[in-house]
Structure formats: C-alpha cells, structure tokens
Scaffold this motif. Structure first.
Motif, PDB file in Angstrom:
ATOM      1  N   MET A 293     -19.751  16.943 -25.150  1.00 53.31           N
ATOM      2  CA  MET A 293     -19.391  15.965 -24.122  1.00 53.31           C
ATOM      3  C   MET A 293     -20.506  15.643 -23.116  1.00 53.31           C
ATOM      4  O   MET A 293     -20.681  14.479 -22.758  1.00 53.31           O
ATOM      5  N   PRO A 294     -21.275  16.627 -22.630  1.00 52.26           N
ATOM      6  CA  PRO A 294     -22.322  16.269 -21.655  1.00 52.26           C
ATOM      7  C   PRO A 294     -23.351  15.283 -22.199  1.00 52.26           C
ATOM      8  O   PRO A 294     -23.823  14.400 -21.464  1.00 52.26           O
ATOM      9  N   ASP A 295     -23.709  15.411 -23.481  1.00 51.97           N
ATOM     10  CA  ASP A 295     -24.663  14.459 -24.067  1.00 51.97           C
ATOM     11  C   ASP A 295     -24.079  13.049 -24.098  1.00 51.97           C
ATOM     12  O   ASP A 295     -24.783  12.063 -23.843  1.00 51.97           O
ATOM     13  N   ILE A 296     -22.789  12.949 -24.420  1.00 56.91           N
ATOM     14  CA  ILE A 296     -22.132  11.632 -24.429  1.00 56.91           C
ATOM     15  C   ILE A 296     -22.096  11.055 -23.023  1.00 56.91           C
ATOM     16  O   ILE A 296     -22.392   9.877 -22.805  1.00 56.91           O
ATOM     17  N   ALA A 297     -21.751  11.898 -22.046  1.00 60.86           N
ATOM     18  CA  ALA A 297     -21.710  11.445 -20.658  1.00 60.86           C
ATOM     19  C   ALA A 297     -23.083  10.955 -20.202  1.00 60.86           C
ATOM     20  O   ALA A 297     -23.200   9.947 -19.491  1.00 60.86           O
ATOM     21  N   ALA A 298     -24.138  11.670 -20.621  1.00 61.61           N
ATOM     22  CA  ALA A 298     -25.499  11.274 -20.232  1.00 61.61           C
ATOM     23  C   ALA A 298     -25.868   9.925 -20.839  1.00 61.61           C
ATOM     24  O   ALA A 298     -26.487   9.079 -20.177  1.00 61.61           O
ATOM     25  N   ARG A 299     -25.490   9.708 -22.118  1.00 59.96           N
ATOM     26  CA  ARG A 299     -25.802   8.432 -22.755  1.00 59.96           C
ATOM     27  C   ARG A 299     -25.015   7.294 -22.111  1.00 59.96           C
ATOM     28  O   ARG A 299     -25.522   6.185 -21.973  1.00 59.96           O
ATOM     29  N   ILE A 300     -23.777   7.578 -21.736  1.00 66.40           N
ATOM     30  CA  ILE A 300     -22.974   6.563 -21.055  1.00 66.40           C
ATOM     31  C   ILE A 300     -23.617   6.199 -19.725  1.00 66.40           C
ATOM     32  O   ILE A 300     -23.747   5.022 -19.375  1.00 66.40           O
ATOM     33  N   GLU A 301     -24.045   7.205 -18.991  1.00 60.32           N
ATOM     34  CA  GLU A 301     -24.641   6.954 -17.678  1.00 60.32           C
ATOM     35  C   GLU A 301     -25.917   6.128 -17.797  1.00 60.32           C
ATOM     36  O   GLU A 301     -26.214   5.291 -16.948  1.00 60.32           O
TER      37      GLU A 301
END
Length: 337
Positions: A293-301
């Motif tokens: 999840m953190p990698d997905i959140a970073a890409r979204i940001e």
C-alpha cells in the motif's frame, strides 16, 4: 482534525465487476494515507450493496448517502462519521432504501458537488460494480481514477469494457446536449451494434472534419484522461502479461493511456480481517497486502490531479437511443415483409 484547506484529490475506485477486492483495496489505501497524516475521507458509493461500514467495524445506524438521496438528511456534512482511526473519516452508503442506486441526474450532480467541496486531502470513493451511467459519472469526477483488477481474463475484459463505457461517456459529455457532435457519437454506437467498431480517435476525426473547434477541445480533454490500474490478488510475475493486455487494449482501441500503479499480492489475512471487522492495515500492518500500500500511495501522490473535470450536462438518455434504434429496426423489417 485539522485540514489543509486545499481542494481534495478525488480518488474514485472502480472494478468493472465484483469479486476483485475493490473495497478491500479502497479501505486499506485510505488507512495507509491516514497513517501518513493525510486527511482522508472514505466514501462508500456502492449504493446497491454498501459494506465498508462492516469492514471498518462500524454499525450501520448513521446517516449515509441513502438518507441524503431520499432527503431524510439534507446536510451533506452530517454524513461524515468518525472511524476511530486518526485522520480518517467515513461516509456510509446506507443501502436500507430501495432504488437509491438509480438516482436521477440532478441528485447525482448535487452529490458530486458536495464531494468535491469536502475539506480533506483525499476523498476515496469506493464505487459499485458494473458500468451503469451513475457509476461511470462518479468515476469521471477525476481524470485519473483507479481501476482494481484481479489476474484473470474475465476481470481484464470487464475492466476494458468499463473503461470503454467511461471513455465514450466522457467523450459524449464534451459536447453540448442535442448537438450534432453527440449525434455522430450516437451513430457510432449503433454502428458498433451492427458489427462495425471504430477507435475513439477515428470517431473524433470524423467530428473534427465537420466541427474542428469543438473536436480540438474534446481531443485536449481526452489527453488528460489517465486511468490508473491496481492488480489485486496477484500471485506472481506471470500476471504481468495478462495485465499488459489491458494496457494495449486501452491504448489501441480507446486512444487513451492507462498506467499500472500497483501490484497487490494475494493475502490469506484478508478473510480474517473481514471476519474480525478490522482493516488489515490496522490488524496486521506487516501482511503482504499492507506492504504494497505505501508504494501505491506514493505513486498516487506523485501523479494525482485535483483539477475539475470538464463535462457538459448529460440529460439525453442513451438507453432511450438504443431502444429507439431497435424500434426503427423492427419497423424497417416489418415494412420489408
């Protein structure tokens, strides 16, 4: 809770079909963003089968979208619930009221405007399964909505079908109601039903030959569409080839560029978190799903846009258009006999 005061980034999450784990991804992505001190609102937009309250461990006894649609609750801000998780609030779907999934166009527009004005960093909208116009219009509140797929051919084809409907709807709503440009798009639907299928680039080229100014505006808006795909319940690198099929279909047939922003592995802990009514990101933050999840959140940001999407009103009913087509076809056959 203190808010940034900036316009919220809307993250509509669609799945094309049920069973791909869309709500689990939405929930744990919301918790992940909240843990990063991003003020987040998770909104259950699955009005036919709302269940996020259960996954959060909340009772379904608060005002939700169902009570707002039926005008039992008139203040949208009263739908916000505390979740017990810092920086995360929740809006329930509330499916106690039959027919709320079939709301009229103006009610839908009112809900969209209220969501766009929510004071938060991120608003995650967990949409229902399928490709109804209401679901698609909620998805089109952002240029870069999220699509959750699972590594099976049915899911990939359903996601493509959803995106095809979304791109057509987006393109259609670039033009004014009852305009000749919309008529050309309507004709392309009827031709597809007769076995002829054109890419959206070809359709817009026909419009450009007659209405260059409005077509150029539509081309410009289409280029902003950037759906982002999350492969959920993955089991290995073999899933990549299947996922790339969706990217190729989207590029070649729909004339837009989609992007994969996350791979979420299959996780046996998910069923336990559902049984315990507790988000996996809280219950077992080191589980395989949560580690993704953190990698997905970073890409979204890094890629998310908070621009307002330009869409003309949509008061012409395409279902009526298709119905009229078949009526004309039947009449033509009767006249020939």
């Amino acid at each position: 809770m203190e808010y940034s005061g900036n316009m919220a980034v809307l993250l509509p999450v669609a799945g094309g079909k049920g069973g791909v784990g869309k709500s689990i991804v939405s929930l744990n992505l919301a918790v992940t963003l909240a843990h990063q001190c991003k003020n987040t609102i998770l909104c259950d937009m699955d009005l036919g089968g709302a269940n996020l309250h259960t996954l959060l461990g909340l009772k379904n006894n608060q005002a939700g979208l169902g009570t707002y649609i039926t005008k039992i609750e008139t203040d949208f801000l009263n739908l916000l619930q505390a979740t017990g998780i810092p920086s995360l609030q929740f809006i329930a779907g509330d499916c106690h009221y039959p027919g709320v999934a079939n709301m009229d166009f103006f009610t839908k527009q009112k809900i969209i405007k209220n969501i766009q004005s929510l004071d938060a960093d991120y608003v995650i909208m967990d949409l229902g399964a399928g490709s109804t116009y209401n679901i698609i219009d909620f998805f089109l509140t952002s240029y870069d909505g999220l699509i959750v797929v699972s590594p099976d051919l049915t899911s990939i084809l359903n996601a493509y079908s959803f995106l095809k409907s979304a791109v057509f709807r987006f393109c259609y709503r670039q033009f004014k109601p009852k305009s000749p440009e919309r008529q050309i798009l309507q004709n392309s639907i009827l031709q597809r039903m007769e076995g002829k299928e054109y890419s959206f680039e070809q359709i817009l080229s026909v419009i450009a030959s007659k209405f260059p100014e409005s077509a150029e505006k539509a081309f410009t808006e289409m280029k902003k569409l950037h759906p982002r795909i999350i492969m959920n319940m993955g089991r290995g690198s073999a899933d990549v080839e299947l996922g790339n099929r969706l990217l190729n279909l989207t590029h070649n047939k729909l004339s837009i560029t989609a992007e994969y922003i996350g791979f979420v592995p299959y996780d046996d802990n998910v069923s336990l978190s559902i049984a315990r009514r507790q988000p996996l990101s809280i219950m077992k933050p080191d589980s395989p799903l949560c580690l993704a999840m953190p990698d997905i959140a970073a890409r979204i940001e890094s890629t998310a846009s908070n621009q307002d999407v330009f869409l003309e009103d949509m008061q012409e009913n395409l279902e009526e258009i298709v119905k009229n087509y078949y009526e004309k076809l039947d009449k033509k056959r009767q006249d020939e006999t």
